[in-house]
Design an enzyme around this catalytic site. Structure first.
Site, PDB file in Angstrom:
ATOM      1  N   HIS A 153       8.326  11.545 -16.771  1.00 10.89           N
ATOM      2  CA  HIS A 153       7.119  10.920 -17.335  1.00 10.89           C
ATOM      3  C   HIS A 153       6.822  11.571 -18.681  1.00 10.89           C
ATOM      4  CE1 HIS A 153       5.916   8.997 -13.462  1.00 10.89           C
ATOM      5  NE2 HIS A 153       6.457  10.083 -12.910  1.00 10.89           N
ATOM      6  N   THR A 162       3.201   5.196 -19.347  1.00 15.03           N
ATOM      7  CA  THR A 162       2.217   4.152 -19.060  1.00 15.03           C
ATOM      8  C   THR A 162       1.616   3.683 -20.382  1.00 15.03           C
ATOM      9  OG1 THR A 162       1.634   5.629 -17.211  1.00 15.03           O
ATOM     10  CG2 THR A 162       0.290   3.629 -17.503  1.00 15.03           C
ATOM     11  N   PRO A 163       1.870   2.450 -20.808  1.00 14.55           N
ATOM     12  CA  PRO A 163       1.259   1.976 -22.054  1.00 14.55           C
ATOM     13  C   PRO A 163      -0.264   2.007 -21.934  1.00 14.55           C
ATOM     14  CG  PRO A 163       3.003   0.488 -21.336  1.00 14.55           C
ATOM     15  CD  PRO A 163       2.748   1.440 -20.206  1.00 14.55           C
ATOM     16  N   LYS A 164      -0.922   2.547 -22.949  1.00 14.19           N
ATOM     17  CA  LYS A 164      -2.378   2.758 -22.860  1.00 14.19           C
ATOM     18  C   LYS A 164      -3.129   1.966 -23.914  1.00 14.19           C
ATOM     19  CE  LYS A 164      -1.389   7.209 -20.883  1.00 14.19           C
ATOM     20  NZ  LYS A 164       0.071   7.023 -20.916  1.00 14.19           N
ATOM     21  N   GLU A 196       5.388   9.177  -1.539  1.00 16.32           N
ATOM     22  CA  GLU A 196       5.010  10.492  -2.098  1.00 16.32           C
ATOM     23  C   GLU A 196       3.896  11.113  -1.261  1.00 16.32           C
ATOM     24  OE1 GLU A 196       3.914  10.333  -6.255  1.00 16.32           O
ATOM     25  OE2 GLU A 196       4.439  12.436  -6.578  1.00 16.32           O
ATOM     26  N   ASP A 199       8.012  15.937 -14.136  1.00 15.97           N
ATOM     27  CA  ASP A 199       7.087  16.356 -15.192  1.00 15.97           C
ATOM     28  C   ASP A 199       7.467  17.776 -15.610  1.00 15.97           C
ATOM     29  OD1 ASP A 199       5.097  14.058 -15.050  1.00 15.97           O
ATOM     30  OD2 ASP A 199       5.035  14.755 -12.977  1.00 15.97           O
TER      31      ASP A 199
HETATM   32  C1  6MZ Z   1       3.047   9.711  -9.419  1.00 17.22           C
HETATM   33  C2  6MZ Z   1       3.069  10.454 -11.598  1.00 17.22           C
HETATM   34  C3  6MZ Z   1       3.581  11.700 -11.197  1.00 17.22           C
HETATM   35  O1  6MZ Z   1       2.788   7.678 -18.120  1.00 17.22           O
HETATM   36  O2  6MZ Z   1       1.031   8.976 -19.318  1.00 17.22           O
HETATM   37  N1  6MZ Z   1       2.916  10.489 -12.923  1.00 17.22           N
HETATM   38  N2  6MZ Z   1       2.811   9.470 -10.717  1.00 17.22           N
HETATM   39  N3  6MZ Z   1       3.516  10.891  -8.957  1.00 17.22           N
HETATM   40  C4  6MZ Z   1       3.787  11.907  -9.806  1.00 17.22           C
HETATM   41  N4  6MZ Z   1       4.206  13.092  -9.261  1.00 17.22           N
HETATM   42  C5  6MZ Z   1       3.702  14.358  -9.611  1.00 17.22           C
HETATM   43  N5  6MZ Z   1       3.760  12.452 -12.284  1.00 17.22           N
HETATM   44  C6  6MZ Z   1       3.355  11.689 -13.339  1.00 17.22           C
HETATM   45  O3  6MZ Z   1       2.761  10.167 -17.915  1.00 17.22           O
HETATM   46  C7  6MZ Z   1       1.811  10.677 -17.019  1.00 17.22           C
HETATM   47  C8  6MZ Z   1       1.556   9.677 -15.914  1.00 17.22           C
HETATM   48  O4  6MZ Z   1       2.722   9.549 -15.087  1.00 17.22           O
HETATM   49  C9  6MZ Z   1       2.361   9.369 -13.724  1.00 17.22           C
HETATM   50  C10 6MZ Z   1       0.850   9.376 -13.663  1.00 17.22           C
HETATM   51  O5  6MZ Z   1       0.368   8.040 -13.734  1.00 17.22           O
HETATM   52  C11 6MZ Z   1       0.478  10.136 -14.942  1.00 17.22           C
HETATM   53  O6  6MZ Z   1      -0.813   9.812 -15.427  1.00 17.22           O
HETATM   54  P1  6MZ Z   1       2.470   8.920 -18.890  1.00 17.22           P
HETATM   55  O7  6MZ Z   1       3.394   9.144 -20.047  1.00 17.22           O
END
Ligand code: 6MZ
Length: 362
Positions: free
Chosen positions: A15, A98-100, A227, A303
């Site tokens: 992410h 996630t496009p914001k 999850e 992450d």
């Molecule tokens: C579910 C996750 C995540 O999209 O803003 N995100 N969703 N489970 C996880 N496990 C820990 N880790 C990250 O990156 C951050 C976003 O990715 C998703 C969540 O929606 C988080 O806000 P972006 O680039």
């Protein structure tokens, strides 16, 4: 250089906003602190905290988004994240975000994604291939061979493809908007859709129309699945037949069976699962069962910033925890080629790159 760093790797579950360097987050927080928008000292200890529950992780993401959601910063973090993966020999990266939308700064989902693409274009440390185009396989293989012959002078090349994430807080309409954007940006490296966000929020039926639409349009799909324990969701998700799923932690007996029969590849994020305490100890991680069953698997970071890890570290961790040697880990990485969301030409290039690296493996 240690083998887990030097060997080629494929990252399929990262992410964007979870992969930011701590130093960048702190710098951004300091600037906002000076402007009086946040209290830096409050934010500093949240960023530097190491172990967090899954719920706390999503609170941290809300904070990270406050720090990063403007066009210039999105471009910066994209560039840095891609350079960080490339520096540890990730040869193919699928980055999801996630496009914001933020009307107050004139940000639409589209302009957010344009800022991401600007970040890909800004990478200078390596050659980035992100726009799908026909690759002449023979030329690619020749170039791998030539680069091998004159080691040291070659510029590294990393493929990057983008997945647009639907956040589980979103409505059906917002999710459909994201899918439409993905379709419009197909020519710019967007290849698929991810469903992610706090797994305790939202319902499968809310996202299903958007995911069905994406599937009909031929976009690749990966879902965060199991999850947290959720009996209502896991089976419909598996029935949906996404190209991959992420995590697959809380499955019942029958769901494991269905997963194994379906052969849907699983993106495994060891450090993330341990740090969020979704799995109490690495030796009981389902990696072992799936690996022994020869189920398609790929090691990923999730992450890297939030969990202070790297893809190399995930390979080292799996090797140590599960007693797998360098060759087995190399094979595991190479098997990931089959599950990438890209065409046969890219796959062939990657096979060539792994073959060439295998010659140096001792
Ligand atoms: C579910 C996750 C995540 O999209 O803003 N995100 N969703 N489970 C996880 N496990 C820990 N880790 C990250 O990156 C951050 C976003 O990715 C998703 C969540 O929606 C988080 O806000 P972006 O680039």
């Amino acid at each position: 250089m240690e083998w887990w760093v030097s060997m080629p790797k494929i990252e399929l579950h990262a992410h964007l906003n979870g992969s930011i360097r701590d130093s960048t987050l702190l710098e951004l927080a300091r600037v906002l602190g000076e402007k009086g928008a946040i209290v830096f000292s409050d934010v500093e200890h949240v960023i530097m905290k190491n172990d967090r529950s899954l719920g706390e992780v999503f609170k941290l993401f809300d904070l990270i988004h406050i720090l990063t959601t403007d066009h210039k910063t999105v471009t910066r973090i994209t560039k840095e994240v891609v350079e960080d993966f490339a520096s540890e020999n990730v040869v193919y990266l699928e980055l999801r975000t996630t496009p914001k939308k933020n009307d107050s700064i004139g940000m639409s989902k589209q302009s957010y994604m344009e800022a991401v693409i600007e970040g890909l274009r800004a990478v200078t440390a390596v050659d980035i291939d992100f726009v799908p185009h026909k690759i002449n396989t023979q030329d690619s293989l020749n170039s791998i061979a030539m680069n091998d012959a004159c080691d040291g002078t070659r510029r590294k090349k990393t493929y990057v493809r983008l997945l647009l994430s639907i956040d589980r807080r979103e409505t059906t309409e917002a999710a459909i908007e994201t899918v439409k954007l993905a379709l419009e940006m197909r020519g710019l490296g967007v290849v698929g859709i991810d469903l992610s966000g706090n797994p305790d929020v939202g319902e499968w039926n809310t996202f299903l129309p958007a995911l069905k639409f994406a599937q009909e349009q031929g976009l690749y799909i990966t879902l965060h699945c199991g999850e947290v324990p959720n009996r209502q969701e896991v089976q419909p998700m598996l029935d949906f037949l996404p190209q991959r799923i992420g995590h697959a932690i809380f499955f019942e007996e029958e769901e494991w069976r269905q997963l194994k029969t379906s052969k849907i590849p699983v993106e495994i994020c060891l450090t993330s699962n341990i740090k969020t305490e979704s799995i109490s100890s690495i030796d009981i991680h389902h990696f072992v069962d799936l690996y022994n069953a020869k189920h398609p698997l790929v090691l990923c970071t999730d992450d890297a910033g939030v969990f202070s890890t790297s893809l190399s570290n995930e390979y080292k961790l799996a090797s140590t925890a599960f007693g797998l040697g360098k060759r087995e880990m190399f094979e595991l990485a190479r098997n990931g080629i089959e599950f990438i969301f890209a065409g046969d030409d890219v796959k062939q290039y990657l096979v060539g790159a792994f073959d060439s690296a295998a010659k140096k493996l001792n």
